[in-house]
Design a protein around this motif. Sequence first.
Motif, short mmCIF file in Angstrom:
data_model
loop_
_atom_site.label_atom_id
_atom_site.label_comp_id
_atom_site.label_asym_id
_atom_site.label_seq_id
_atom_site.Cartn_x
_atom_site.Cartn_y
_atom_site.Cartn_z
N PRO A 26 0.82 -1.23 0.00
CA PRO A 26 0.00 0.00 0.00
C PRO A 26 0.84 1.27 0.00
CG PRO A 26 -0.85 -1.59 1.58
CD PRO A 26 0.46 -2.12 1.12
N LEU A 27 2.01 1.24 0.72
CA LEU A 27 2.86 2.42 0.73
C LEU A 27 3.41 2.72 -0.66
CD1 LEU A 27 4.87 1.96 4.05
CD2 LEU A 27 3.01 3.57 3.60
N ILE A 28 3.84 1.66 -1.36
CA ILE A 28 4.35 1.84 -2.72
C ILE A 28 3.24 2.36 -3.63
CG2 ILE A 28 5.26 0.64 -4.73
CD1 ILE A 28 6.76 -1.20 -2.77
N TRP A 29 2.04 1.82 -3.41
CA TRP A 29 0.90 2.26 -4.23
C TRP A 29 0.60 3.73 -3.97
CZ3 TRP A 29 -4.12 3.88 -2.96
CH2 TRP A 29 -5.01 3.94 -4.04
N LEU A 30 0.61 4.14 -2.68
CA LEU A 30 0.36 5.54 -2.34
C LEU A 30 1.47 6.43 -2.88
CD1 LEU A 30 -0.88 5.15 1.34
CD2 LEU A 30 -2.25 5.86 -0.62
N TRP A 31 2.70 5.97 -2.75
CA TRP A 31 3.84 6.74 -3.27
C TRP A 31 3.71 6.92 -4.78
CZ3 TRP A 31 7.58 4.94 -6.76
CH2 TRP A 31 8.66 5.83 -6.98
N GLN A 32 3.41 5.82 -5.48
CA GLN A 32 3.30 5.88 -6.93
C GLN A 32 2.16 6.80 -7.35
OE1 GLN A 32 5.35 4.26 -9.15
NE2 GLN A 32 4.32 5.27 -10.86
N GLY A 33 1.04 6.72 -6.63
CA GLY A 33 -0.10 7.54 -6.97
C GLY A 33 0.09 9.01 -6.70
N SER A 34 1.05 9.37 -5.83
CA SER A 34 1.28 10.78 -5.50
C SER A 34 2.20 11.49 -6.49
CB SER A 34 1.89 10.90 -4.10
OG SER A 34 3.27 10.56 -4.11
N LEU A 35 2.90 10.71 -7.33
CA LEU A 35 3.86 11.30 -8.24
C LEU A 35 3.17 12.16 -9.29
CD1 LEU A 35 6.27 8.27 -8.80
CD2 LEU A 35 6.64 10.27 -7.33
N PHE A 374 -19.98 25.46 -1.56
CA PHE A 374 -18.74 24.68 -1.50
C PHE A 374 -18.23 24.61 -0.07
CE2 PHE A 374 -18.42 26.63 -5.85
CZ PHE A 374 -18.57 25.45 -6.57
N ASP A 375 -17.54 23.53 0.22
CA ASP A 375 -16.78 23.38 1.46
C ASP A 375 -15.30 23.41 1.12
OD1 ASP A 375 -18.71 23.18 3.50
OD2 ASP A 375 -19.15 21.12 2.92
N TYR A 376 -14.55 24.15 1.92
CA TYR A 376 -13.09 24.19 1.81
C TYR A 376 -12.57 23.87 3.21
CZ TYR A 376 -8.65 25.86 -0.32
OH TYR A 376 -7.38 25.97 -0.84
N ALA A 377 -12.48 22.58 3.50
CA ALA A 377 -12.08 22.12 4.83
C ALA A 377 -10.59 21.85 4.85
CB ALA A 377 -12.85 20.86 5.21
N ILE A 378 -9.87 22.59 5.68
CA ILE A 378 -8.41 22.49 5.74
C ILE A 378 -8.02 21.56 6.87
CG2 ILE A 378 -6.26 23.79 5.99
CD1 ILE A 378 -7.91 26.30 5.21
N GLY A 379 -7.21 20.57 6.54
CA GLY A 379 -6.72 19.62 7.55
C GLY A 379 -5.26 19.31 7.33
N ARG A 380 -4.82 18.25 7.99
CA ARG A 380 -3.42 17.84 7.86
C ARG A 380 -3.31 16.36 8.18
NH1 ARG A 380 1.74 21.06 10.63
NH2 ARG A 380 3.15 20.83 8.84
N ARG A 381 -2.53 15.65 7.40
CA ARG A 381 -2.32 14.23 7.68
C ARG A 381 -1.05 13.75 7.00
NH1 ARG A 381 -3.72 10.85 3.40
NH2 ARG A 381 -5.21 11.67 1.85
N PRO A 382 -0.51 12.62 7.47
CA PRO A 382 0.69 12.08 6.84
C PRO A 382 0.36 11.48 5.48
CG PRO A 382 -0.06 10.62 8.58
CD PRO A 382 -0.92 11.84 8.65
N GLY A 383 1.34 11.47 4.61
CA GLY A 383 1.16 10.89 3.29
C GLY A 383 2.31 11.28 2.38
N PHE A 384 2.09 11.14 1.09
CA PHE A 384 3.09 11.48 0.08
C PHE A 384 2.60 12.64 -0.77
CE2 PHE A 384 3.83 7.00 1.00
CZ PHE A 384 5.21 6.95 1.16
N LEU A 385 3.48 13.58 -1.01
CA LEU A 385 3.21 14.69 -1.92
C LEU A 385 4.29 14.66 -2.99
CD1 LEU A 385 1.51 17.23 -2.60
CD2 LEU A 385 3.10 18.55 -1.21
N ASP A 386 3.89 14.31 -4.20
CA ASP A 386 4.83 14.13 -5.30
C ASP A 386 5.99 13.21 -4.89
OD1 ASP A 386 5.76 14.41 -7.88
OD2 ASP A 386 6.72 16.34 -7.54
N GLY A 387 5.64 12.13 -4.21
CA GLY A 387 6.61 11.11 -3.84
C GLY A 387 7.37 11.38 -2.55
N VAL A 388 7.15 12.54 -1.94
CA VAL A 388 7.88 12.91 -0.73
C VAL A 388 7.01 12.62 0.49
CG1 VAL A 388 9.04 14.76 0.53
CG2 VAL A 388 9.14 14.69 -1.98
#
Length: 513
Positions: A26-35, A374-388
Amino acid sequence: MRSKRPRGRRPRLAVAYAATAAILGPLIWLWQGSLLPDSYSVMTMGYADYGGGPHASSSPTAPGAETVAHHEHVPQAESGRDVSRLIADPDRPADVAMTIVARRQRFRLPSGRAFDGYTLNGTSPGPAIRAVKGQLVQVRLINESVPGGVTLHWHGVDVPNAADGVAGVTQDAVGVGGEFTYRFVADQAGTFWYHSHQMSHEQVRGGLLGALVVAPARREDAGAGPIVDVEALVHLYQGVRTVNGHEGDLRIAAPPGSRARVRVINTEYGLMPAWVSGAPYRLIAVDGTDVNGPAQVRDEAVAVAAGGRADLEVTMPEDGSPIRVHLGGPSGIVLGSTSYHAPPVPRPAATLDLLTYGARAPLTFDPGKPDRRFDYAIGRRPGFLDGVPGLWWTVNGGLYPGVPMFHVTEGEVVRMRISNDSGEAHPMHLHGHHAVVLSRDGVPATGSPWWVDSLEVGVGETYEIAFVADNPGLWMDHCHNLPHAGEGLTAHLMYEGYTTPFTVGGRAGNEPE
Protein backbone atom coordinates in the motif's frame (compact mmCIF):
# COMPACT_ATOMS: atom_id res chain seq x y z
CA MET A 1 26.72 -34.15 1.44
CA ARG A 2 24.07 -31.41 1.14
CA SER A 3 22.70 -30.04 4.41
CA LYS A 4 18.95 -29.96 4.79
CA ARG A 5 17.10 -26.74 5.64
CA PRO A 6 15.52 -26.66 9.05
CA ARG A 7 11.95 -27.92 9.05
CA GLY A 8 9.42 -25.04 8.96
CA ARG A 9 11.80 -22.35 7.68
CA ARG A 10 10.21 -22.08 4.27
CA PRO A 11 6.69 -21.35 5.62
CA ARG A 12 8.10 -18.74 8.00
CA LEU A 13 9.88 -16.99 5.12
CA ALA A 14 6.69 -17.03 3.11
CA VAL A 15 4.80 -15.44 5.99
CA ALA A 16 7.51 -12.79 6.39
CA TYR A 17 7.43 -11.99 2.68
CA ALA A 18 3.66 -11.76 2.74
CA ALA A 19 3.71 -9.48 5.77
CA THR A 20 6.32 -7.25 4.17
CA ALA A 21 4.31 -7.06 0.96
CA ALA A 22 1.16 -6.27 2.95
CA ILE A 23 2.94 -3.34 4.60
CA LEU A 24 5.00 -2.03 1.72
CA GLY A 25 2.49 -2.70 -1.03
CA PRO A 26 0.00 0.00 0.00
CA LEU A 27 2.86 2.42 0.73
CA ILE A 28 4.35 1.84 -2.72
CA TRP A 29 0.90 2.26 -4.23
CA LEU A 30 0.36 5.54 -2.34
CA TRP A 31 3.84 6.74 -3.27
CA GLN A 32 3.30 5.88 -6.93
CA GLY A 33 -0.10 7.54 -6.97
CA SER A 34 1.28 10.78 -5.50
CA LEU A 35 3.86 11.30 -8.24
CA LEU A 36 3.08 14.27 -10.45
CA PRO A 37 3.94 14.20 -14.15
CA ASP A 38 6.68 16.44 -15.46
CA SER A 39 4.02 18.56 -17.12
CA TYR A 40 0.32 18.71 -16.29
CA SER A 41 -2.71 20.96 -16.51
CA VAL A 42 -4.28 21.92 -13.20
CA MET A 43 -7.61 21.20 -14.92
CA THR A 44 -6.78 17.48 -14.86
CA MET A 45 -5.90 17.41 -11.18
CA GLY A 46 -8.25 16.34 -8.41
CA TYR A 47 -11.98 16.08 -8.88
CA ALA A 48 -14.83 18.30 -10.01
CA ASP A 49 -16.93 19.87 -7.25
CA TYR A 50 -20.12 21.41 -8.61
CA GLY A 51 -21.38 22.66 -5.28
CA GLY A 52 -24.90 21.40 -5.94
CA GLY A 53 -25.12 23.33 -9.19
CA PRO A 54 -25.55 22.06 -12.74
CA HIS A 55 -22.82 20.18 -14.57
CA ALA A 56 -21.65 21.65 -17.86
CA SER A 57 -19.00 20.91 -20.43
CA SER A 58 -15.63 22.62 -20.02
CA SER A 59 -14.59 21.92 -23.57
CA PRO A 60 -13.46 24.90 -25.61
CA THR A 61 -15.50 26.10 -28.55
CA ALA A 62 -14.19 27.49 -31.77
CA PRO A 63 -11.03 29.57 -31.32
CA GLY A 64 -11.27 33.32 -31.27
CA ALA A 65 -10.05 36.23 -29.23
CA GLU A 66 -12.03 37.25 -26.18
CA THR A 67 -11.66 40.88 -25.23
CA VAL A 68 -13.38 41.79 -21.98
CA ALA A 69 -13.48 44.65 -19.58
CA HIS A 70 -13.79 43.58 -15.96
CA HIS A 71 -17.27 42.20 -15.24
CA GLU A 72 -18.28 42.51 -18.88
CA HIS A 73 -20.28 39.45 -19.94
CA VAL A 74 -18.91 37.44 -22.83
CA PRO A 75 -21.52 35.14 -24.44
CA GLN A 76 -20.08 31.64 -24.21
CA ALA A 77 -21.35 30.70 -27.64
CA GLU A 78 -19.25 33.48 -29.16
CA SER A 79 -16.12 33.09 -27.07
CA GLY A 80 -13.03 30.96 -27.58
CA ARG A 81 -12.99 30.15 -23.86
CA ASP A 82 -9.20 30.11 -23.80
CA VAL A 83 -8.24 32.01 -20.64
CA SER A 84 -5.27 33.59 -22.39
CA ARG A 85 -7.82 35.50 -24.51
CA LEU A 86 -9.46 37.11 -21.48
CA ILE A 87 -7.75 40.47 -21.80
CA ALA A 88 -8.41 44.19 -21.54
CA ASP A 89 -9.38 46.07 -24.69
CA PRO A 90 -6.26 45.76 -26.91
CA ASP A 91 -7.18 48.92 -28.84
CA ARG A 92 -7.42 51.15 -25.80
CA PRO A 93 -4.30 53.20 -25.08
CA ALA A 94 -2.75 52.87 -21.64
CA ASP A 95 -3.25 55.64 -19.11
CA VAL A 96 -0.44 54.37 -16.88
CA ALA A 97 2.44 52.63 -18.66
CA MET A 98 5.75 51.45 -17.28
CA THR A 99 8.46 48.87 -17.80
CA ILE A 100 9.69 46.70 -14.93
CA VAL A 101 12.97 44.82 -15.23
CA ALA A 102 13.47 41.81 -12.94
CA ARG A 103 16.98 40.85 -11.88
CA ARG A 104 18.69 38.46 -9.56
CA GLN A 105 21.33 40.54 -7.82
CA ARG A 106 22.82 41.78 -4.59
CA PHE A 107 21.07 44.94 -3.45
CA ARG A 108 21.23 47.36 -0.55
CA LEU A 109 18.52 48.85 1.59
CA PRO A 110 18.75 52.60 2.36
CA SER A 111 20.37 51.61 5.65
CA GLY A 112 23.29 50.12 3.70
CA ARG A 113 22.47 46.52 4.66
CA ALA A 114 23.04 44.25 1.67
CA PHE A 115 21.13 41.14 0.59
CA ASP A 116 21.38 38.57 -2.15
CA GLY A 117 17.96 38.34 -3.76
CA TYR A 118 15.85 39.85 -6.49
CA THR A 119 15.04 43.36 -7.65
CA LEU A 120 12.57 45.17 -9.86
CA ASN A 121 14.13 48.14 -11.63
CA GLY A 122 17.15 47.74 -9.40
CA THR A 123 15.36 48.01 -6.07
CA SER A 124 13.35 45.95 -3.63
CA PRO A 125 10.56 46.60 -3.06
CA GLY A 126 9.98 47.43 -6.70
CA PRO A 127 8.55 50.76 -7.85
CA ALA A 128 5.19 51.74 -6.39
CA ILE A 129 2.56 51.82 -9.13
CA ARG A 130 -0.12 54.50 -8.82
CA ALA A 131 -3.25 54.86 -10.91
CA VAL A 132 -6.66 56.50 -10.74
CA LYS A 133 -9.83 54.44 -10.78
CA GLY A 134 -10.91 53.74 -14.35
CA GLN A 135 -7.45 54.06 -15.85
CA LEU A 136 -5.90 51.31 -17.94
CA VAL A 137 -2.61 50.13 -16.46
CA GLN A 138 0.03 48.56 -18.70
CA VAL A 139 3.18 46.99 -17.26
CA ARG A 140 5.86 45.49 -19.46
CA LEU A 141 7.82 42.89 -17.50
CA ILE A 142 11.34 42.03 -18.70
CA ASN A 143 13.30 39.23 -17.10
CA GLU A 144 16.93 40.22 -17.29
CA SER A 145 18.48 37.62 -15.01
CA VAL A 146 16.00 35.77 -12.75
CA PRO A 147 16.73 32.05 -13.22
CA GLY A 148 13.69 29.82 -13.46
CA GLY A 149 11.47 32.58 -14.82
CA VAL A 150 9.25 35.22 -13.26
CA THR A 151 5.68 36.59 -13.42
CA LEU A 152 3.72 39.44 -11.81
CA HIS A 153 0.47 38.78 -9.94
CA TRP A 154 -1.73 41.78 -9.05
CA HIS A 155 -2.75 40.82 -5.54
CA GLY A 156 -6.30 41.90 -4.76
CA VAL A 157 -6.96 43.44 -8.17
CA ASP A 158 -9.74 41.62 -10.00
CA VAL A 159 -7.93 41.69 -13.33
CA PRO A 160 -8.97 39.82 -16.50
CA ASN A 161 -7.77 36.25 -16.12
CA ALA A 162 -4.97 36.49 -18.70
CA ALA A 163 -3.35 39.21 -16.60
CA ASP A 164 -3.43 37.28 -13.31
CA GLY A 165 0.24 36.31 -13.59
CA VAL A 166 0.10 32.71 -12.33
CA ALA A 167 2.74 30.54 -13.98
CA GLY A 168 1.26 27.39 -15.46
CA VAL A 169 -2.33 28.60 -15.08
CA THR A 170 -2.74 31.93 -16.88
CA GLN A 171 0.67 32.27 -18.57
CA ASP A 172 4.11 30.74 -18.89
CA ALA A 173 6.85 32.01 -16.63
CA VAL A 174 8.94 34.66 -18.36
CA GLY A 175 12.41 33.19 -18.83
CA VAL A 176 15.68 35.09 -18.87
CA GLY A 177 15.67 37.40 -21.89
CA GLY A 178 11.90 37.19 -22.26
CA GLU A 179 9.09 39.64 -21.58
CA PHE A 180 5.35 39.79 -20.99
CA THR A 181 2.92 42.72 -20.97
CA TYR A 182 0.09 42.99 -18.45
CA ARG A 183 -2.93 45.18 -19.16
CA PHE A 184 -5.93 45.77 -16.92
CA VAL A 185 -8.41 48.47 -16.00
CA ALA A 186 -8.02 49.62 -12.41
CA ASP A 187 -11.75 49.66 -11.77
CA GLN A 188 -11.60 49.57 -7.98
CA ALA A 189 -9.98 52.27 -5.87
CA GLY A 190 -7.92 50.91 -3.00
CA THR A 191 -4.64 49.51 -1.70
CA PHE A 192 -3.13 46.50 -3.48
CA TRP A 193 0.28 45.04 -4.21
CA TYR A 194 2.05 42.94 -6.81
CA HIS A 195 4.48 40.03 -6.59
CA SER A 196 5.86 37.12 -8.53
CA HIS A 197 3.73 33.98 -8.81
CA GLN A 198 6.52 31.78 -10.11
CA MET A 199 8.33 29.92 -7.31
CA SER A 200 6.56 32.49 -5.18
CA HIS A 201 7.64 31.07 -1.83
CA GLU A 202 11.24 31.91 -2.82
CA GLN A 203 10.88 34.92 -5.12
CA VAL A 204 8.46 36.96 -2.99
CA ARG A 205 10.55 36.53 0.11
CA GLY A 206 13.64 37.38 -1.95
CA GLY A 207 12.29 40.74 -3.07
CA LEU A 208 10.06 40.46 -6.16
CA LEU A 209 7.20 42.62 -4.93
CA GLY A 210 5.88 46.17 -4.82
CA ALA A 211 2.92 48.38 -3.87
CA LEU A 212 -0.02 49.26 -6.12
CA VAL A 213 -2.37 52.11 -5.14
CA VAL A 214 -5.51 53.07 -7.05
CA ALA A 215 -6.90 56.47 -6.08
CA PRO A 216 -10.58 57.37 -6.49
CA ALA A 217 -11.49 59.36 -9.57
CA ARG A 218 -12.63 62.18 -7.33
CA ARG A 219 -12.63 62.84 -3.59
CA GLU A 220 -16.13 62.91 -2.16
CA ASP A 221 -14.80 64.92 0.79
CA ALA A 222 -12.71 67.32 -1.29
CA GLY A 223 -13.54 70.20 1.01
CA ALA A 224 -12.46 68.44 4.18
CA GLY A 225 -8.86 69.62 4.13
CA PRO A 226 -5.51 68.15 3.07
CA ILE A 227 -4.80 64.42 3.18
CA VAL A 228 -1.37 62.85 3.57
CA ASP A 229 -1.43 59.54 1.71
CA VAL A 230 1.34 56.99 2.23
CA GLU A 231 1.69 53.29 1.53
CA ALA A 232 3.36 51.16 4.20
CA LEU A 233 4.55 47.92 2.60
CA VAL A 234 5.92 45.68 5.33
CA HIS A 235 8.43 43.02 4.32
CA LEU A 236 11.07 40.91 6.04
CA TYR A 237 14.42 40.44 4.33
CA GLN A 238 16.10 37.49 6.02
CA GLY A 239 14.42 38.42 9.28
CA VAL A 240 15.00 42.18 8.97
CA ARG A 241 11.68 44.06 9.18
CA THR A 242 11.29 46.92 6.73
CA VAL A 243 8.65 49.45 5.73
CA ASN A 244 8.90 50.40 2.05
CA GLY A 245 12.41 48.95 2.18
CA HIS A 246 13.49 51.07 5.17
CA GLU A 247 14.69 49.62 8.44
CA GLY A 248 13.38 51.23 11.60
CA ASP A 249 10.92 54.10 11.53
CA LEU A 250 9.81 55.78 8.34
CA ARG A 251 9.18 59.49 8.98
CA ILE A 252 6.41 61.22 7.06
CA ALA A 253 5.60 64.93 7.26
CA ALA A 254 1.99 65.63 8.22
CA PRO A 255 0.80 69.18 9.06
CA PRO A 256 -1.21 69.81 12.25
CA GLY A 257 -4.91 69.22 11.70
CA SER A 258 -4.38 67.28 8.50
CA ARG A 259 -5.65 63.76 7.92
CA ALA A 260 -3.25 60.96 7.11
CA ARG A 261 -4.13 57.73 5.34
CA VAL A 262 -1.63 54.95 5.99
CA ARG A 263 -2.06 52.06 3.57
CA VAL A 264 -0.74 49.01 5.43
CA ILE A 265 0.34 46.11 3.20
CA ASN A 266 1.35 42.84 4.86
CA THR A 267 3.58 40.92 2.45
CA GLU A 268 4.63 38.36 5.05
CA TYR A 269 3.32 34.87 5.74
CA GLY A 270 1.61 35.45 9.08
CA LEU A 271 -0.91 37.72 10.77
CA MET A 272 0.45 41.22 11.49
CA PRO A 273 -1.05 43.57 14.09
CA ALA A 274 -1.18 47.30 13.34
CA TRP A 275 -2.09 49.96 15.88
CA VAL A 276 -1.82 53.70 16.44
CA SER A 277 -0.49 55.64 19.41
CA GLY A 278 -0.89 59.37 19.98
CA ALA A 279 -4.43 59.69 18.64
CA PRO A 280 -7.51 57.62 17.82
CA TYR A 281 -7.80 56.25 14.30
CA ARG A 282 -10.35 54.80 11.92
CA LEU A 283 -10.06 51.67 9.81
CA ILE A 284 -11.40 53.03 6.54
CA ALA A 285 -10.66 50.17 4.11
CA VAL A 286 -9.86 46.45 4.14
CA ASP A 287 -8.33 44.63 1.16
CA GLY A 288 -9.04 47.55 -1.16
CA THR A 289 -12.70 47.98 -0.15
CA ASP A 290 -13.99 50.92 1.89
CA VAL A 291 -15.55 50.24 5.29
CA ASN A 292 -19.06 51.64 5.68
CA GLY A 293 -19.39 53.98 8.65
CA PRO A 294 -15.99 53.41 10.29
CA ALA A 295 -15.95 54.52 13.93
CA GLN A 296 -12.99 55.83 15.89
CA VAL A 297 -10.77 53.16 17.42
CA ARG A 298 -8.78 53.42 20.65
CA ASP A 299 -6.72 50.79 22.43
CA GLU A 300 -7.34 48.12 19.81
CA ALA A 301 -5.10 46.68 17.12
CA VAL A 302 -6.09 45.70 13.59
CA ALA A 303 -5.07 42.18 12.56
CA VAL A 304 -3.83 42.27 8.94
CA ALA A 305 -3.79 38.87 7.23
CA ALA A 306 -0.82 37.74 5.16
CA GLY A 307 -1.32 39.35 1.77
CA GLY A 308 -4.01 41.60 3.23
CA ARG A 309 -4.22 45.36 3.47
CA ALA A 310 -5.69 47.78 6.00
CA ASP A 311 -6.06 51.53 5.45
CA LEU A 312 -5.80 53.49 8.71
CA GLU A 313 -6.83 57.15 8.91
CA VAL A 314 -5.69 59.51 11.66
CA THR A 315 -6.18 63.23 12.25
CA MET A 316 -3.00 64.98 13.27
CA PRO A 317 -3.15 66.87 16.59
CA GLU A 318 -3.48 70.62 16.26
CA ASP A 319 -0.50 71.14 18.60
CA GLY A 320 1.83 69.37 16.15
CA SER A 321 2.38 66.28 18.30
CA PRO A 322 3.57 63.25 16.31
CA ILE A 323 1.63 60.03 15.81
CA ARG A 324 3.09 56.55 15.52
CA VAL A 325 1.54 53.80 13.40
CA HIS A 326 2.95 50.50 14.67
CA LEU A 327 3.39 47.78 12.07
CA GLY A 328 3.87 44.46 13.79
CA GLY A 329 6.41 45.74 16.27
CA PRO A 330 8.16 48.82 17.66
CA SER A 331 9.03 50.25 14.24
CA GLY A 332 6.59 51.70 11.76
CA ILE A 333 5.37 55.00 10.35
CA VAL A 334 5.89 58.18 12.39
CA LEU A 335 3.74 61.10 11.25
CA GLY A 336 4.82 64.54 12.36
CA SER A 337 5.55 68.17 11.57
CA THR A 338 7.92 69.79 14.06
CA SER A 339 8.76 66.59 15.95
CA TYR A 340 9.04 62.88 15.20
CA HIS A 341 9.69 61.80 18.77
CA ALA A 342 6.94 59.24 19.31
CA PRO A 343 8.19 56.39 21.52
CA PRO A 344 6.80 52.92 20.79
CA VAL A 345 3.94 51.68 22.94
CA PRO A 346 3.00 48.03 23.54
CA ARG A 347 0.42 46.33 21.38
CA PRO A 348 -3.09 46.78 22.80
CA ALA A 349 -4.53 43.69 24.41
CA ALA A 350 -7.73 43.92 22.35
CA THR A 351 -8.08 43.30 18.60
CA LEU A 352 -10.69 45.06 16.49
CA ASP A 353 -13.43 42.62 15.44
CA LEU A 354 -14.29 43.25 11.80
CA LEU A 355 -17.40 41.10 12.18
CA THR A 356 -19.05 43.96 14.08
CA TYR A 357 -17.04 47.07 13.07
CA GLY A 358 -18.73 49.79 11.02
CA ALA A 359 -22.34 50.23 9.90
CA ARG A 360 -24.43 47.70 8.04
CA ALA A 361 -25.19 48.26 4.37
CA PRO A 362 -27.13 46.24 1.79
CA LEU A 363 -25.39 43.86 -0.58
CA THR A 364 -26.01 43.83 -4.33
CA PHE A 365 -26.82 40.10 -4.27
CA ASP A 366 -28.57 37.63 -1.96
CA PRO A 367 -26.09 35.24 -0.33
CA GLY A 368 -29.00 33.41 1.25
CA LYS A 369 -29.96 32.00 -2.15
CA PRO A 370 -26.66 30.76 -3.62
CA ASP A 371 -26.42 28.83 -6.86
CA ARG A 372 -23.41 26.87 -5.56
CA ARG A 373 -22.31 25.85 -2.07
CA PHE A 374 -18.74 24.68 -1.50
CA ASP A 375 -16.78 23.38 1.46
CA TYR A 376 -13.09 24.19 1.81
CA ALA A 377 -12.08 22.12 4.83
CA ILE A 378 -8.41 22.49 5.74
CA GLY A 379 -6.72 19.62 7.55
CA ARG A 380 -3.42 17.84 7.86
CA ARG A 381 -2.32 14.23 7.68
CA PRO A 382 0.69 12.08 6.84
CA GLY A 383 1.16 10.89 3.29
CA PHE A 384 3.09 11.48 0.08
CA LEU A 385 3.21 14.69 -1.92
CA ASP A 386 4.83 14.13 -5.30
CA GLY A 387 6.61 11.11 -3.84
CA VAL A 388 7.88 12.91 -0.73
CA PRO A 389 6.68 11.55 2.62
CA GLY A 390 5.58 14.08 5.21
CA LEU A 391 2.78 15.67 7.19
CA TRP A 392 0.91 17.59 4.51
CA TRP A 393 -2.05 19.96 4.31
CA THR A 394 -5.32 18.58 3.01
CA VAL A 395 -8.38 20.08 1.35
CA ASN A 396 -11.61 18.23 2.11
CA GLY A 397 -9.49 15.34 3.35
CA GLY A 398 -7.47 14.97 0.16
CA LEU A 399 -3.76 15.49 -0.43
CA TYR A 400 -2.75 17.45 -3.52
CA PRO A 401 -3.48 16.71 -6.32
CA GLY A 402 -6.59 14.96 -4.96
CA VAL A 403 -8.28 18.26 -4.14
CA PRO A 404 -11.48 19.84 -5.48
CA MET A 405 -11.82 21.93 -8.60
CA PHE A 406 -14.67 24.28 -7.75
CA HIS A 407 -16.88 24.68 -10.82
CA VAL A 408 -19.02 27.78 -11.34
CA THR A 409 -20.92 29.44 -14.17
CA GLU A 410 -20.65 33.15 -14.83
CA GLY A 411 -23.23 35.21 -12.98
CA GLU A 412 -23.88 32.71 -10.20
CA VAL A 413 -23.96 33.48 -6.49
CA VAL A 414 -21.40 31.32 -4.69
CA ARG A 415 -21.29 30.49 -1.00
CA MET A 416 -18.24 28.83 0.56
CA ARG A 417 -17.63 27.41 4.01
CA ILE A 418 -13.95 27.52 5.03
CA SER A 419 -13.01 25.50 8.11
CA ASN A 420 -9.60 24.93 9.65
CA ASP A 421 -8.80 21.86 11.74
CA SER A 422 -5.16 21.68 10.65
CA GLY A 423 -3.51 22.97 13.83
CA GLU A 424 -2.12 26.14 12.18
CA ALA A 425 -3.69 29.38 10.95
CA HIS A 426 -4.03 29.96 7.20
CA PRO A 427 -4.49 33.26 5.29
CA MET A 428 -6.71 32.18 2.40
CA HIS A 429 -6.48 34.13 -0.86
CA LEU A 430 -8.95 33.80 -3.73
CA HIS A 431 -7.68 35.29 -6.99
CA GLY A 432 -9.85 37.44 -9.23
CA HIS A 433 -12.68 38.04 -6.74
CA HIS A 434 -13.59 39.75 -3.49
CA ALA A 435 -15.82 37.82 -1.10
CA VAL A 436 -17.98 39.12 1.72
CA VAL A 437 -17.74 37.49 5.15
CA LEU A 438 -21.15 36.26 6.31
CA SER A 439 -20.26 34.63 9.61
CA ARG A 440 -17.49 33.30 11.82
CA ASP A 441 -18.08 30.16 13.87
CA GLY A 442 -21.78 30.52 13.27
CA VAL A 443 -21.95 34.15 14.49
CA PRO A 444 -23.34 36.37 11.70
CA ALA A 445 -21.61 39.56 10.60
CA THR A 446 -23.43 42.67 11.85
CA GLY A 447 -21.06 45.50 10.95
CA SER A 448 -20.04 46.99 7.63
CA PRO A 449 -19.93 44.47 4.79
CA TRP A 450 -16.51 42.87 5.34
CA TRP A 451 -15.06 42.31 1.87
CA VAL A 452 -11.83 40.34 1.63
CA ASP A 453 -9.46 38.75 -0.81
CA SER A 454 -7.09 37.56 1.95
CA LEU A 455 -8.85 36.03 4.97
CA GLU A 456 -7.10 34.79 8.09
CA VAL A 457 -8.71 31.50 9.15
CA GLY A 458 -7.46 30.70 12.62
CA VAL A 459 -7.08 27.29 14.24
CA GLY A 460 -10.51 25.78 14.81
CA GLU A 461 -12.32 28.61 13.04
CA THR A 462 -15.04 28.34 10.42
CA TYR A 463 -16.04 31.16 8.07
CA GLU A 464 -18.94 31.49 5.67
CA ILE A 465 -18.19 33.75 2.71
CA ALA A 466 -20.04 34.61 -0.49
CA PHE A 467 -19.28 36.20 -3.83
CA VAL A 468 -20.66 36.59 -7.32
CA ALA A 469 -18.91 34.64 -10.08
CA ASP A 470 -18.44 37.68 -12.30
CA ASN A 471 -14.87 37.32 -13.58
CA PRO A 472 -14.52 34.31 -15.90
CA GLY A 473 -11.40 32.19 -16.06
CA LEU A 474 -9.39 29.78 -13.95
CA TRP A 475 -8.39 31.13 -10.54
CA MET A 476 -6.20 29.96 -7.71
CA ASP A 477 -7.71 29.70 -4.21
CA HIS A 478 -4.80 29.06 -1.88
CA CYS A 479 -3.07 29.78 1.40
CA HIS A 480 -0.92 32.91 1.26
CA ASN A 481 1.53 31.49 3.72
CA LEU A 482 3.33 30.63 0.50
CA PRO A 483 5.27 27.60 1.78
CA HIS A 484 1.89 26.14 2.80
CA ALA A 485 0.62 26.57 -0.76
CA GLY A 486 3.69 24.73 -2.01
CA GLU A 487 2.91 21.99 0.52
CA GLY A 488 -0.48 21.29 -1.01
CA LEU A 489 -2.84 23.95 0.35
CA THR A 490 -4.03 25.00 -3.10
CA ALA A 491 -7.28 24.55 -5.00
CA HIS A 492 -8.80 26.30 -8.02
CA LEU A 493 -12.04 27.98 -9.06
CA MET A 494 -12.95 27.18 -12.67
CA TYR A 495 -15.66 28.74 -14.77
CA GLU A 496 -17.58 26.28 -16.89
CA GLY A 497 -16.64 26.46 -20.54
CA TYR A 498 -13.16 27.93 -20.03
CA THR A 499 -9.83 26.16 -20.38
CA THR A 500 -6.15 26.97 -20.06
CA PRO A 501 -3.45 26.07 -22.59
CA PHE A 502 -0.72 26.34 -19.92
CA THR A 503 0.74 23.56 -17.83
CA VAL A 504 2.66 23.30 -14.60
CA GLY A 505 6.21 22.15 -15.26
CA GLY A 506 6.96 21.57 -18.92
CA ARG A 507 9.53 23.43 -20.99
CA ALA A 508 8.65 26.74 -19.34
CA GLY A 509 9.40 25.28 -15.92
CA ASN A 510 6.20 26.71 -14.45
CA GLU A 511 6.09 26.49 -10.66
CA PRO A 512 3.32 28.79 -9.39
CA GLU A 513 4.15 28.23 -5.72
